[in-house]
Design a protein around this motif. Structure first.
Motif, PDB file in Angstrom:
ATOM      1  N   ARG A 154      37.020  51.417  40.032  1.00 19.71           N
ATOM      2  CA  ARG A 154      36.486  50.145  40.524  1.00 19.71           C
ATOM      3  C   ARG A 154      36.668  49.043  39.488  1.00 19.71           C
ATOM      4  O   ARG A 154      37.070  47.924  39.825  1.00 19.71           O
ATOM      5  N   GLU A 155      36.389  49.354  38.213  1.00 21.16           N
ATOM      6  CA  GLU A 155      36.537  48.339  37.174  1.00 21.16           C
ATOM      7  C   GLU A 155      37.998  47.935  37.014  1.00 21.16           C
ATOM      8  O   GLU A 155      38.298  46.757  36.814  1.00 21.16           O
ATOM      9  N   ALA A 156      38.906  48.906  37.117  1.00 16.07           N
ATOM     10  CA  ALA A 156      40.331  48.578  37.030  1.00 16.07           C
ATOM     11  C   ALA A 156      40.758  47.707  38.203  1.00 16.07           C
ATOM     12  O   ALA A 156      41.501  46.729  38.031  1.00 16.07           O
ATOM     13  N   ARG A 157      40.276  48.038  39.402  1.00 18.81           N
ATOM     14  CA  ARG A 157      40.608  47.247  40.587  1.00 18.81           C
ATOM     15  C   ARG A 157      40.064  45.832  40.452  1.00 18.81           C
ATOM     16  O   ARG A 157      40.760  44.849  40.753  1.00 18.81           O
ATOM     17  N   ASP A 158      38.821  45.699  39.976  1.00 15.08           N
ATOM     18  CA  ASP A 158      38.222  44.379  39.829  1.00 15.08           C
ATOM     19  C   ASP A 158      38.944  43.557  38.765  1.00 15.08           C
ATOM     20  O   ASP A 158      39.135  42.352  38.931  1.00 15.08           O
TER      21      ASP A 158
ATOM     22  N   ALA B  98      42.201  42.352  40.271  1.00 19.52           N
ATOM     23  CA  ALA B  98      41.962  41.282  41.237  1.00 19.52           C
ATOM     24  C   ALA B  98      41.624  39.978  40.523  1.00 19.52           C
ATOM     25  O   ALA B  98      42.077  38.898  40.930  1.00 19.52           O
ATOM     26  N   ALA B  99      40.865  40.070  39.432  1.00 16.93           N
ATOM     27  CA  ALA B  99      40.504  38.866  38.689  1.00 16.93           C
ATOM     28  C   ALA B  99      41.733  38.280  38.003  1.00 16.93           C
ATOM     29  O   ALA B  99      41.880  37.057  37.930  1.00 16.93           O
ATOM     30  N   ALA B 100      42.636  39.134  37.527  1.00 20.91           N
ATOM     31  CA  ALA B 100      43.841  38.647  36.864  1.00 20.91           C
ATOM     32  C   ALA B 100      44.776  37.980  37.868  1.00 20.91           C
ATOM     33  O   ALA B 100      45.421  36.979  37.546  1.00 20.91           O
ATOM     34  N   GLN B 101      44.868  38.508  39.057  1.00 20.74           N
ATOM     35  CA  GLN B 101      45.744  37.937  40.072  1.00 20.74           C
ATOM     36  C   GLN B 101      45.177  36.635  40.635  1.00 20.74           C
ATOM     37  O   GLN B 101      45.926  35.745  41.011  1.00 20.74           O
ATOM     38  N   ALA B 102      43.876  36.538  40.717  1.00 23.29           N
ATOM     39  CA  ALA B 102      43.252  35.360  41.309  1.00 23.29           C
ATOM     40  C   ALA B 102      43.377  34.145  40.404  1.00 23.29           C
ATOM     41  O   ALA B 102      43.403  33.008  40.874  1.00 23.29           O
TER      42      ALA B 102
END
Length: 82
Positions: free
Chosen positions: A51-55, A58-62
């Motif tokens: 979950r932390e890796a996914r978040d 997602a934060a890096a892409q956003a």
């Protein structure tokens, strides 16, 4: 006079056997519960890392978060108190 250990009745032997079996079953049940708890904690750690890796991805892409528009102030109305 007290009975000697060799003179135990069949009832006492059966009771002792039941108690021994119950104690063994209890120990096995406790061990199983502990194994299950360890497995659950390992899975929680694994899922938290995913979950932390996914978040983070997602934060890096956003990119930077868009700034919210400033809140508009409402005009105050004077009221006449009678």
């Amino acid at each position: 006079m007290a009975k000697k250990p060799e003179e135990l009745s069949a009832e006492r032997l059966a009771k002792a056997q039941r108690q021994r079996l119950a104690a063994e079953a209890g120990a096995q049940a406790i061990a199983e519960v502990e194994r299950d708890a360890i497995a659950v904690r390992k899975n929680m750690v694994r899922l938290r890392a995913l979950r932390e890796a996914r978040d983070a991805e997602a934060a890096a892409q956003a990119g930077p978060a868009p700034s919210a528009p400033a809140a508009r102030r409402t005009k105050r109305i004077k009221r006449i108190v009678r």
